[in-house]
Design a protein around this motif. Structure first.
Motif, PDB file in Angstrom:
ATOM      1  N   UNK A  11      -4.371   4.176   1.357  1.00 11.66           N
ATOM      2  CA  UNK A  11      -3.346   3.329   2.162  1.00 11.66           C
ATOM      3  C   UNK A  11      -3.803   2.174   2.982  1.00 11.66           C
ATOM      4  N   UNK A  12      -3.390   1.127   2.658  1.00  9.84           N
ATOM      5  CA  UNK A  12      -3.692  -0.154   3.040  1.00  9.84           C
ATOM      6  C   UNK A  12      -2.488  -0.847   3.318  1.00  9.84           C
ATOM      7  N   UNK A  13      -2.720  -1.912   4.462  1.00 13.53           N
ATOM      8  CA  UNK A  13      -1.575  -2.728   4.723  1.00 13.53           C
ATOM      9  C   UNK A  13      -1.453  -4.048   3.824  1.00 13.53           C
ATOM     10  N   UNK A  14      -0.406  -4.595   3.774  1.00 11.82           N
ATOM     11  CA  UNK A  14      -0.104  -5.974   2.782  1.00 11.82           C
ATOM     12  C   UNK A  14      -1.328  -6.632   3.233  1.00 11.82           C
ATOM     13  N   UNK A  15      -2.150  -7.375   2.223  1.00 10.91           N
ATOM     14  CA  UNK A  15      -3.046  -8.292   2.636  1.00 10.91           C
ATOM     15  C   UNK A  15      -4.409  -7.890   2.815  1.00 10.91           C
ATOM     16  N   UNK A  88       2.799  -4.780  -1.495  1.00  9.76           N
ATOM     17  CA  UNK A  88       3.659  -3.676  -1.540  1.00  9.76           C
ATOM     18  C   UNK A  88       3.797  -3.391  -3.156  1.00  9.76           C
ATOM     19  N   UNK A  89       4.117  -4.152  -3.838  1.00 13.47           N
ATOM     20  CA  UNK A  89       4.306  -4.066  -5.196  1.00 13.47           C
ATOM     21  C   UNK A  89       3.185  -3.686  -6.084  1.00 13.47           C
ATOM     22  N   UNK A  90       2.030  -3.747  -5.422  1.00 17.03           N
ATOM     23  CA  UNK A  90       0.952  -3.201  -6.070  1.00 17.03           C
ATOM     24  C   UNK A  90       0.827  -1.480  -5.791  1.00 17.03           C
ATOM     25  N   UNK A  91       1.482  -1.061  -5.275  1.00 16.97           N
ATOM     26  CA  UNK A  91       1.683   0.488  -5.075  1.00 16.97           C
ATOM     27  C   UNK A  91       1.828   0.907  -6.295  1.00 16.97           C
ATOM     28  N   UNK A  92       0.976   2.047  -6.557  1.00 16.88           N
ATOM     29  CA  UNK A  92       0.799   2.615  -8.020  1.00 16.88           C
ATOM     30  C   UNK A  92      -0.122   3.775  -7.882  1.00 16.88           C
ATOM     31  N   UNK A  93      -0.079   4.422  -8.987  1.00 18.52           N
ATOM     32  CA  UNK A  93      -1.518   5.335  -9.485  1.00 18.52           C
ATOM     33  C   UNK A  93      -2.341   4.341 -10.281  1.00 18.52           C
ATOM     34  N   UNK A  94      -3.653   4.282 -10.174  1.00 18.94           N
ATOM     35  CA  UNK A  94      -4.255   3.367 -10.930  1.00 18.94           C
ATOM     36  C   UNK A  94      -5.244   4.079 -11.600  1.00 18.94           C
ATOM     37  N   UNK A  95      -5.213   3.892 -12.949  1.00 17.04           N
ATOM     38  CA  UNK A  95      -5.878   4.651 -13.949  1.00 17.04           C
ATOM     39  C   UNK A  95      -7.043   3.929 -14.631  1.00 17.04           C
ATOM     40  N   UNK A 120      -2.631   4.244  -4.874  1.00 23.29           N
ATOM     41  CA  UNK A 120      -2.949   3.001  -3.829  1.00 23.29           C
ATOM     42  C   UNK A 120      -1.541   2.889  -3.387  1.00 23.29           C
ATOM     43  N   UNK A 121      -1.495   2.868  -1.953  1.00 23.32           N
ATOM     44  CA  UNK A 121      -0.341   2.523  -1.323  1.00 23.32           C
ATOM     45  C   UNK A 121      -0.418   1.475  -0.451  1.00 23.32           C
ATOM     46  N   UNK A 122       0.216   0.277  -0.693  1.00 20.83           N
ATOM     47  CA  UNK A 122       0.145  -0.956   0.191  1.00 20.83           C
ATOM     48  C   UNK A 122       1.672  -1.040   0.793  1.00 20.83           C
ATOM     49  N   UNK A 123       1.401  -0.861   2.241  1.00 13.11           N
ATOM     50  CA  UNK A 123       2.424  -0.935   3.224  1.00 13.11           C
ATOM     51  C   UNK A 123       2.750  -2.344   3.669  1.00 13.11           C
ATOM     52  N   UNK A 124       4.045  -2.624   3.967  1.00 15.00           N
ATOM     53  CA  UNK A 124       4.558  -3.822   4.323  1.00 15.00           C
ATOM     54  C   UNK A 124       4.438  -4.045   5.669  1.00 15.00           C
TER      55      UNK A 124
END
Length: 124
Positions: A11-15, A88-95, A120-124
């Protein structure tokens, strides 16, 4: 038995930034082009980035160009995805994915080997 094991999600913040790693075993890693794909909730899996067997050629989806960097260390059987300026739109499961050819590709069907994914979860 071929294994691809991703790590580095979270989990990471936007930016913010994250670096994903994918360790490959059971293959001659230096013979294979590698790629990263992602799948967001309710969406199809999509191409993110790819790298040729030696690392000299790379390709990126337009949505991540300039923010993500794919690289590899053949001595460590590892491919990386450095992600910066996350949105936030980068939030996804990365393979992580591998193909038994030297040149990179952007289609799922071109890859024979897949990892289990890392969230990967990006919070706004």
């Amino acid at each position: 038995q071929v294994q691809l094991v991703e790590s580095g999600g979270g989990l990471v913040q936007a930016g913010g930034s994250l670096r994903l790693s994918c360790v490959v075993s059971g293959r001659t890693f230096s013979d294979d082009a590698m790629g990263w794909f992602r799948q967001a909730p309710g969406k199809e899996r999509e191409f993110v980035a790819a790298i040729s067997y030696g690392g000299g050629n790379t390709n990126y989806a337009d949505s991540v160009k300039g923010r993500f960097t794919i690289s590899r260390d053949n001595a460590k059987n590892t491919v990386y995805l450095q992600m910066k300026s996350l949105k936030p739109e980068d939030t996804a499961v990365y393979y992580c994915a591998g193909r038994s050819k030297p040149g990179y590709a952007s289609l799922e069907a071109d890859y024979a080997f897949w990892g289990q994914g890392t969230q990967v979860t990006v919070s706004s």
